[in-house]
Design a protein around this motif. Structure first.
Motif, PDB file in Angstrom:
ATOM      1  N   ARG A 166      47.842  36.429  36.881  1.00  0.00           N
ATOM      2  CA  ARG A 166      47.163  37.440  36.061  1.00  0.00           C
ATOM      3  C   ARG A 166      47.945  37.812  34.811  1.00  0.00           C
ATOM      4  NH1 ARG A 166      44.089  41.517  40.114  1.00  0.00           N
ATOM      5  NH2 ARG A 166      43.010  39.904  41.283  1.00  0.00           N
ATOM      6  N   GLN A 190      45.223  30.996  34.352  1.00  0.00           N
ATOM      7  CA  GLN A 190      44.729  32.303  33.913  1.00  0.00           C
ATOM      8  C   GLN A 190      43.311  32.532  34.422  1.00  0.00           C
ATOM      9  OE1 GLN A 190      42.357  33.186  31.187  1.00  0.00           O
ATOM     10  NE2 GLN A 190      42.809  35.323  31.608  1.00  0.00           N
ATOM     11  N   GLU A 191      42.468  31.527  34.333  1.00  0.00           N
ATOM     12  CA  GLU A 191      41.079  31.662  34.774  1.00  0.00           C
ATOM     13  C   GLU A 191      40.949  31.793  36.285  1.00  0.00           C
ATOM     14  OE1 GLU A 191      39.134  28.268  33.012  1.00  0.00           O
ATOM     15  OE2 GLU A 191      38.989  29.257  31.053  1.00  0.00           O
ATOM     16  N   SER A 192      41.927  31.267  37.039  1.00  0.00           N
ATOM     17  CA  SER A 192      41.874  31.321  38.498  1.00  0.00           C
ATOM     18  C   SER A 192      42.000  32.750  39.024  1.00  0.00           C
ATOM     19  CB  SER A 192      42.991  30.474  39.111  1.00  0.00           C
ATOM     20  OG  SER A 192      44.247  31.136  38.996  1.00  0.00           O
ATOM     21  N   GLY A 193      42.645  33.608  38.245  1.00  0.00           N
ATOM     22  CA  GLY A 193      42.893  34.975  38.704  1.00  0.00           C
ATOM     23  C   GLY A 193      44.140  35.088  39.567  1.00  0.00           C
ATOM     24  N   TYR A 194      44.723  33.964  39.967  1.00  0.00           N
ATOM     25  CA  TYR A 194      45.936  33.998  40.779  1.00  0.00           C
ATOM     26  C   TYR A 194      47.144  34.368  39.936  1.00  0.00           C
ATOM     27  CZ  TYR A 194      49.402  32.709  44.255  1.00  0.00           C
ATOM     28  OH  TYR A 194      50.447  32.743  45.144  1.00  0.00           O
TER      29      TYR A 194
END
Length: 105
Positions: A37, A31-35
């Motif tokens: 979403r 989730q934090e990676s942005g990959y």
């Protein structure tokens, strides 16, 4: 071409791609990676579903790794439909996608 089962959603491909690229993953990291979403809770739910279907292994403490079956799905070699055999048949009669001949002699 990937052959996703009716039980799968768009997030599943993203989760599998992320874990294959990173080697392992936790829902929070994804989730934090942005990959991926989606919310951490939704990612966690999908990881459990992917694990139930043999595409991910749950190592505990929220850590998941991709299985050989998951790799094969991403490579378009298997069909994850619940009523389909894993092996995807080639357009050439008697030959699987991997090029192996399965005809009886």
């Amino acid at each position: 071409m990937r052959y996703s089962g009716g039980w799968m959603v768009l997030a599943d491909d993203r989760i599998l791609e992320y874990i294959r690229e990173e080697g392992s993953g936790r829902p929070t990291e994804m989730q934090e990676s942005g990959y991926v979403r989606y919310s951490k809770q939704y990612i966690s739910t999908r990881c459990k579903k992917l694990s139930d279907h043999g595409l991910l292994d749950d190592l505990g403490n929220g850590v998941y790794v991709i299985t050989e079956r998951g790799e094969r799905y991403l490579d378009g070699e298997i069909d994850t439909s619940e009523d389909s055999p894993d092996e995807v048949e080639s357009v050439f009669e008697g030959e699987s996608k991997s090029g192996e001949n399965h005809e009886q002699v």
